[in-house]
Design an enzyme around this catalytic site. Structure first.
Site, PDB file in Angstrom:
ATOM      1  CB  ILE A  12      40.607  44.006  36.362  1.00  0.00           C
ATOM      2  CG1 ILE A  12      40.514  44.928  37.595  1.00  0.00           C
ATOM      3  CG2 ILE A  12      42.067  43.776  35.988  1.00  0.00           C
ATOM      4  CD1 ILE A  12      41.160  44.368  38.852  1.00  0.00           C
ATOM      5  CB  THR A 125      42.767  40.445  45.968  1.00  0.00           C
ATOM      6  OG1 THR A 125      42.870  41.630  46.757  1.00  0.00           O
ATOM      7  CG2 THR A 125      42.062  39.387  46.807  1.00  0.00           C
ATOM      8  CG  ASP A 126      46.324  44.004  48.129  1.00  0.00           C
ATOM      9  OD1 ASP A 126      45.087  43.841  48.106  1.00  0.00           O
ATOM     10  OD2 ASP A 126      46.855  45.132  48.145  1.00  0.00           O
ATOM     11  CD  GLU A 127      40.483  43.575  49.957  1.00  0.00           C
ATOM     12  OE1 GLU A 127      39.667  42.977  50.676  1.00  0.00           O
ATOM     13  OE2 GLU A 127      40.213  44.618  49.343  1.00  0.00           O
ATOM     14  CE1 TYR A 153      36.919  39.994  46.326  1.00  0.00           C
ATOM     15  CE2 TYR A 153      38.370  41.243  47.774  1.00  0.00           C
ATOM     16  CZ  TYR A 153      38.084  40.716  46.527  1.00  0.00           C
ATOM     17  OH  TYR A 153      38.970  40.890  45.486  1.00  0.00           O
ATOM     18  CB  SER A 156      35.268  34.128  49.021  1.00  0.00           C
ATOM     19  OG  SER A 156      35.464  35.396  48.413  1.00  0.00           O
ATOM     20  CE  LYS A 157      39.856  36.995  44.232  1.00  0.00           C
ATOM     21  NZ  LYS A 157      39.481  36.698  42.816  1.00  0.00           N
ATOM     22  NE  ARG A 217      41.936  49.235  51.210  1.00  0.00           N
ATOM     23  CZ  ARG A 217      41.914  49.172  52.546  1.00  0.00           C
ATOM     24  NH1 ARG A 217      42.945  49.560  53.257  1.00  0.00           N
ATOM     25  NH2 ARG A 217      40.846  48.697  53.169  1.00  0.00           N
ATOM     26  NE  ARG A 276      34.776  48.280  53.260  1.00  0.00           N
ATOM     27  CZ  ARG A 276      35.511  48.349  52.147  1.00  0.00           C
ATOM     28  NH1 ARG A 276      36.762  47.953  52.150  1.00  0.00           N
ATOM     29  NH2 ARG A 276      35.004  48.817  51.036  1.00  0.00           N
TER      30      ARG A 276
END
Ligand code: NAD
Ligand code: DAU
Length: 339
Positions: A12, A125-127, A153, A156-157, A217, A276
């Site tokens: 990105i 992020t949306d996560e 991940y 952490s974001k 997603r 996952r």
């Protein structure tokens, strides 16, 4: 105007550099990137000789190096894309995600504050919102949705976002945060769903769909994400979070089938593999705020964007073949061999 962009040799960040070059040819752009496995200088070849572009190889978590660079460059604006970005790798080895995504952000916040940058923008992020159930299509992530992370991940974001908010409230730093849904488009590293499936399809290799492929997603063409960040930088209110997404929810299995159809390959290539760990079920962004306040709307429809993306991977085979023929093979073996 001098803009410092971190992580610009990744997917990105590089698209953002190309976007800004066109949208604001008068800006000076400085790119900092550590060139991890995900960073690729080849991607930036077309801007490397541009007198208004400057590349520096450095780690955002290296405080003395960041201090030196900020003292020398004196950027007006910082846009932080640099991150470890792949969920599966975070499940394998969380530590580096905390080092870059959390400690790296903190270092950038400290030096941005010390050198008085006019705006620090955090690309989130949306996560960070966790996931939504499949049987509640009426639910969406808004900026008010509580943070509720699933993977190392996303944790952490989310931590980085909290630090940004804390620096805004405590020190009055001029911060904005954007939380975007899944991006796709040129220069995406082939470990991610869409480029991985395109590369495997072209090689007639099995397409490893996690679980039953029913996870959803919310896909956005990368240029639309770049345009949204540019708007936030120009017109966004400091201290605010802006969600970015185009109401384009798709099941993984349907994406894989679209790719197979576009490349005229049989669905027998699809292979269902072990899911996952902690796999988020559904992401869906409510982009009302950025639309109402800043007038942003996505320009690229998925039907067009996916065809453009497949075309790009067909036309730029050497870019991703160089990657998958290198160290990436070990990763692929480790991740998929006994799945
Ligand atoms: P990417 O993995 O393709 O690129 C990350 C870049 O950051 C690479 O060039 C890498 O070399 C660099 N980097 C990593 N650690 C670094 C460090 N310590 N110092 C300096 N540079 C470092 O990632 P991407 O998909 O382009 O994502 C960019 C940002 O956007 C990330 O912050 C990610 O969380 C966020 N995001 C991604 C998506 C998506 O769908 N890909 C969606 C929403 C938000
Ligand atoms: O939502 C934004 C996030 O999107 C970003 O913050 C992340 O940086 C980015 O990597 C992406 O995360 P996802 O985990 O959603 O993306 P990924 O491409 O890894 O996977 C998309 C979906 O496809 C997910 O449900 C897992 C599935 N998948 C993925 C791979 C790599 C498969 O079924 N098979 C695969 O081989």
């Amino acid at each position: 105007m001098k803009m410092l962009i971190t992580g610009g040799a990744g997917f990105i960040g590089s698209n953002f550099i190309f976007y800004m070059r066109k949208a604001h040819p008068d800006y000076d752009l400085v790119c900092i990137d550590k060139l991890t496995y995900a960073g690729n200088l080849e991607t930036l070849a077309s801007v490397m000789d541009d007198p208004k572009f400057h590349f520096i190889r450095a780690d955002i978590a290296d405080r003395s190096e960041m201090d030196r660079i900020f003292a020398e460059e004196k950027p007006d604006v910082v846009v932080n894309f640099a991150a470890e970005s792949h969920v599966d790798r975070s499940i394998e080895n969380p530590a580096v995600f905390l080092e870059t995504n959390v400690m790296g952000t903190q270092v950038l916040l400290d030096v941005s504050r010390k050198y008085g940058v006019a705006r620090y923008h955090q690309v989130s992020t949306d996560e960070v919102y966790g996931d939504l159930p499949l049987d509640r299509p009426d639910l969406f992530f808004t900026e008010e949705t509580p943070l509720h992370t699933s993977s190392p991940y996303s944790a952490s974001k989310a931590s980085a976002d909290l630090l940004c908010n804390a620096y805004h409230r405590t020190y009055g730093m001029p911060i904005t945060i954007s939380r975007c849904s899944n991006n796709y488009g040129p220069y995406q590293f082939p470990e991610k769903l869409i480029p991985l499936m395109i590369a495997n399809t072209l090689a007639d290799k099995p397409l490893p769909v996690y679980g039953e492929g029913l996870n959803v997603r919310d896909w956005l063409y990368v240029e639309d994400h770049c345009a949204a960040i540019d708007l936030i930088l120009e017109k966004g209110r400091v201290g605010q979070v802006y969600n970015i997404g185009g109401h384009n929810e798709m099941r993984n299995i349907d994406i894989v089938k679209i790719i197979l159809k576009a490349l005229d390959k049989p669905e027998s290539l699809i292979t269902y593999v072990t899911d996952r760990k902690g796999h988020d079920m559904r992401y869906a962004i409510d982009p009302t705020k950025i639309h109402r306040e800043l007038g942003w709307l996505p320009a690229t429809k998925f039907a067009d964007g996916i065809q453009k993306t497949i075309r790009w991977y067909l036309d730029n085979r050497s870019w991703w073949e160089n990657i998958i023929n290198g160290e990436y093979q070990n990763y692929y073996e480790r991740m998929y061999a006994n799945r």
